[in-house]
Design an enzyme around this catalytic site. Structure first.
Site, PDB file in Angstrom:
ATOM      1  N   GLU A  35       1.669  -0.215  -4.874  1.00 19.44           N
ATOM      2  CA  GLU A  35       0.575   0.672  -5.257  1.00 19.44           C
ATOM      3  C   GLU A  35       1.163   2.043  -5.592  1.00 19.44           C
ATOM      4  O   GLU A  35       1.520   2.813  -4.699  1.00 19.44           O
ATOM      5  CB  GLU A  35      -0.448   0.806  -4.134  1.00 19.44           C
ATOM      6  CG  GLU A  35      -1.624   1.688  -4.525  1.00 19.44           C
ATOM      7  CD  GLU A  35      -2.386   2.262  -3.339  1.00 19.44           C
ATOM      8  OE1 GLU A  35      -3.566   2.590  -3.509  1.00 19.44           O
ATOM      9  OE2 GLU A  35      -1.789   2.413  -2.249  1.00 19.44           O
ATOM     10  N   ASP A  57       0.824  -1.205   0.000  1.00 20.12           N
ATOM     11  CA  ASP A  57       0.000   0.000   0.000  1.00 20.12           C
ATOM     12  C   ASP A  57       0.863   1.262   0.000  1.00 20.12           C
ATOM     13  O   ASP A  57       1.978   1.274   0.523  1.00 20.12           O
ATOM     14  CB  ASP A  57      -0.900  -0.032   1.241  1.00 20.12           C
ATOM     15  CG  ASP A  57      -1.901   1.096   1.275  1.00 20.12           C
ATOM     16  OD1 ASP A  57      -2.803   1.102   0.425  1.00 20.12           O
ATOM     17  OD2 ASP A  57      -1.778   1.976   2.154  1.00 20.12           O
ATOM     18  N   HIS A  98       4.595   6.883  -1.484  1.00 18.34           N
ATOM     19  CA  HIS A  98       4.779   7.824  -0.383  1.00 18.34           C
ATOM     20  C   HIS A  98       5.980   7.465   0.485  1.00 18.34           C
ATOM     21  O   HIS A  98       6.205   8.099   1.519  1.00 18.34           O
ATOM     22  CB  HIS A  98       3.506   7.884   0.470  1.00 18.34           C
ATOM     23  CG  HIS A  98       2.313   8.382  -0.275  1.00 18.34           C
ATOM     24  ND1 HIS A  98       2.063   9.721  -0.479  1.00 18.34           N
ATOM     25  CD2 HIS A  98       1.313   7.721  -0.903  1.00 18.34           C
ATOM     26  CE1 HIS A  98       0.947   9.865  -1.191  1.00 18.34           C
ATOM     27  NE2 HIS A  98       0.477   8.665  -1.461  1.00 18.34           N
TER      28      HIS A  98
END
Length: 693
Positions: free
Chosen positions: A323, A289, A293
């Site tokens: 992701e 996930d 970032h």
């Protein structure tokens, strides 16, 4: 969002190529899967005794409120175990499950719960709402007994929102408030990421080192596990993600506690956590996930460590799909080239597929695959990336289709066509649970419906593609035409390995018709796939130079014929067809390859563009390689499909885009291309040179 490209020096693992030897394209997954993605809380309730996660009190404490779309509904591991035979019956070979780790049950404001699994606090435990660690291990064991693999969704970017501050929550930039050590020394975490010079916890102060002083409610001081996650100095503490690229790396994602992933202590902590998951549960891969970032230095250490851990458990292939929520292939490919990912989720492809089905834009679809060249390196290719039509965040493919039509019959045909495209193109197809029942929920919460009997009244009456609203029934007690479509497609992909691992070449893409070939070099077999997104029957003709005299229909609906080397397909409205050739692709008499250009990429200064043409066979692997002075030739990757374009200048090129950092500075570098057919006939180009800066 466009990511900055800097000439970082990477240690690339480049293999040697032997002159004129047959060369294979890199494949990042040796056992191509067909994956069924399950949101555990919404799939099946096999044990009602764990619905409240061993908690007592109201929904704002337990998180359980099955009539509310934002709370736990009762799905669990026991329910998933019970439905493994159903998933197997659809033809899937792997199950991807949302995170199973222990959650902070309810958000701070009490308005929603962690049913989705992305608010983790206990990363070495299973959430009690879902069952126990023993249940998870049993699930993996039973899946393996059914010859199915298990892909576990994991999060390393953040934990649940436990750390607060006195500030407004707006992001505070590094320039405005840099990090400092306890003695007041400023440090740049990007420059020190994953190095021994990164300040240890004894050099950081929760009071003075961060722009936002971290505050934790007394009842949550030790809520996280392992224990290192409770130390606020292991987090960025800069406020929420904003509009800047910097905030994407350092900010809290929707307020969730963003980990200081540049710190070697955090890296070690996560490596220990997920090495243990691999060693003790037998899982077969990760979906990761919020990967974009997290800083690339973390991935360049974490991902190899996970592959090493998996290898020690006898798993030579351990895919990890990152992701990367971005629609630009140049940006998504960055994470494969510079951050050690072998697999990502193909977000750019998703929008192109849906656009084709709804808007009949075949040319956009046909030319999109030219972007596959961005993913090619000596060790990676586009073959292992995950393709999908919708998901738990953006919404279901059914909702995208119903946004463009109110006709139920048209909606069903488009949905079937979309899945036909998904299962026949390159990559690893991933189907979101419930799509086979025609669910039509929009983004986020509305796309996370129950498959067991739902207490959400709006879901009981919700329109479904291919069937009636569910009412008070379980979806598992119903049938839908989409299930049969998926079964036929998984069967075709299982039967014809060219659909899973073969090279892909666009033959025709215009006026709603898209035709492409998949080619398996081991058997020399060509598969022809033709799709028609028009609302009327359509005919298309093209040359594909395969030298066969006919096609046999193996799946779908339509006809194909050959006359004077020209193939013609006739397709009903909103249909798809899969054909096999009546003869094998012949051995080439002679190949010719010409290296056309070695130039700086005009759109990305971090890489160069290397182009070649090749003739003599309809299907070739064109390998690119380089050397410095008289040193050994080193691979830059293999392209197995030439570009498709209506512009003659852009058509028929084989390409790679190696990083500038691959080559030594201020040096004359030699390049060449090697074309090889499936029988081993090969040719080598003349050498071109480039002097690096």
């Amino acid at each position: 969002m466009r990511l900055p490209r800097k000439a970082w020096v990477l240690a690339l693992l480049l293999g040697l190529l032997v002159v004129n030897a047959p060369v294979r394209a890199a494949t990042s997954t040796s056992h191509p899967e067909m994956i069924y993605f399950v949101m555990l809380d919404r799939f099946e309730n096999g044990d009602p005794t764990n619905d409240k996660g061993a908690l007592t009190g109201p929904a704002t404490t337990t998180g359980f409120l099955p009539s509310d779309t934002g709370f736990y509904h009762g799905g669990d591991l026991r329910g998933l175990i019970n439905r493994i035979p159903y998933i197997k019956s659809l033809g899937f070979t792997a199950i991807w499950v949302t995170p199973v780790v222990r959650q902070l049950p309810v958000a701070v404001d009490g308005r929603s719960a962690a049913y989705h699994g992305y608010w983790g606090v206990g990363f070495d435990q299973v959430d009690p709402h879902l069952g126990t660690m023993a249940d998870f291990k049993e699930f993996v064991s039973i899946a393996h007994a059914q010859q199915m693999k298990v892909i576990l969704d994991i999060v390393v970017n953040h934990t649940a929102d436990v750390i607060h501050s006195l500030s407004t929550g707006e992001y505070v930039g590094l320039t405005d408030h840099p990090y400092t050590t306890t003695n007041g020394k400023v440090f740049d975490p990007k420059k020190l990421a994953e190095t021994a010079n990164f300040p240890g916890l004894d050099q950081l102060s929760a009071i003075t080192s961060f722009p936002n002083r971290p505050l934790i409610d007394p009842e949550n001081l030790t809520v996280k596990s392992p224990a290192w996650l409770n130390d606020p100095r292991n987090y960025h503490n800069r406020g929420n993600v904003g509009q800047s690229e910097e905030s994407m790396q350092y900010g809290d994602f929707f307020g969730l506690d963003d980990l200081f992933t540049e710190s070697p202590a955090v890296l070690k902590g996560w490596v220990d956590v997920f090495t243990t998951w691999i060693a003790t549960t037998g899982i077969d891969g990760f979906r990761i996930d919020t990967a974009r970032h997290v800083n690339k230095e973390f991935w360049n250490a974490f991902l190899p460590a996970m592959r090493k851990a998996a290898f020690s458990q006898g798993k030579s292939n351990f895919p990890m799909w990152g992701e990367i929520f971005d629609t630009d292939p140049r940006n998504t490919s960055y994470w494969m080239k510079q951050a050690s990912f072998n697999e990502i989720l193909d977000f750019p492809m998703q929008s192109v597929m849906v656009n084709y089905v709804n808007e009949q834009d075949a040319n956009l679809l046909g030319t999109y695959f030219n972007n596959d060249d961005f993913y090619t390196t000596a060790t990676t290719s586009v073959n292992g990336i995950g393709t999908f039509l919708g998901n738990h965040d953006m919404g279901r493919v059914g909702s995208f289709i119903m946004d463009r039509t109110s006709d139920p019959a048209v909606a069903l045909k488009r949905d079937q066509l979309a899945h036909a495209l998904l299962f026949t193109i390159r990559g690893i197809p991933m189907v979101y649970y419930g799509d086979e029942f025609g669910l039509t929920g929009g983004g986020d919460k509305e796309a996370r419906q129950d498959l067991f009997a739902t207490a959400v009244s709006s879901w009981q009456d919700q329109f479904r593609i291919g069937s009636e609203p569910i009412g008070l029934k379980s979806s598992f007690d119903t049938t839908n035409p989409l299930q049969a479509t998926i079964r036929s497609l998984t069967s075709l992909r299982e039967k014809y390995s060219a659909l899973a691992t073969g090279s892909q070449k666009t033959n025709y893409a215009d006026k709603g018709v898209f035709v492409f070939s998949r080619f398996e070099r081991e058997s020399h077999q060509e598969i022809l796939v033709a799709l028609n997104s028009n609302s009327s029957a359509t005919r298309a003709s093209f040359f594909n130079n395969s030298h066969n005299s006919g096609w046999f229909l193996q799946g779908g609906d339509g006809a194909a014929s050959v006359e004077s080397g020209k193939t013609t397909v006739n397709l009903p409205a909103l249909s798809w067809a899969v054909f096999t050739a009546d003869s094998l692709v012949p051995k080439a008499k002679k190949l010719i390859t010409v290296l056309q250009r070695v130039i700086p990429d005009p759109f990305d200064s971090d890489q160069i563009e290397v182009d070649a043409t090749a003739t003599g066979s309809p299907f070739m692997d064109v390998a690119f390689r380089y050397r410095v002075r008289k040193g050994p030739w080193k691979s830059l990757g293999v392209d197995s499909a030439s570009t498709f374009s209506s512009n003659p200048k852009e058509r028929g090129l084989y390409r790679v885009y190696p990083l500038v950092a691959t080559f030594p500075k201020k040096t004359v570098v030699q390049f060449e291309s090697v074309a090889t057919d499936s029988y081993g006939v090969s040719a080598t180009s003349a050498i071109k040179t480039l002097t690096t800066k």
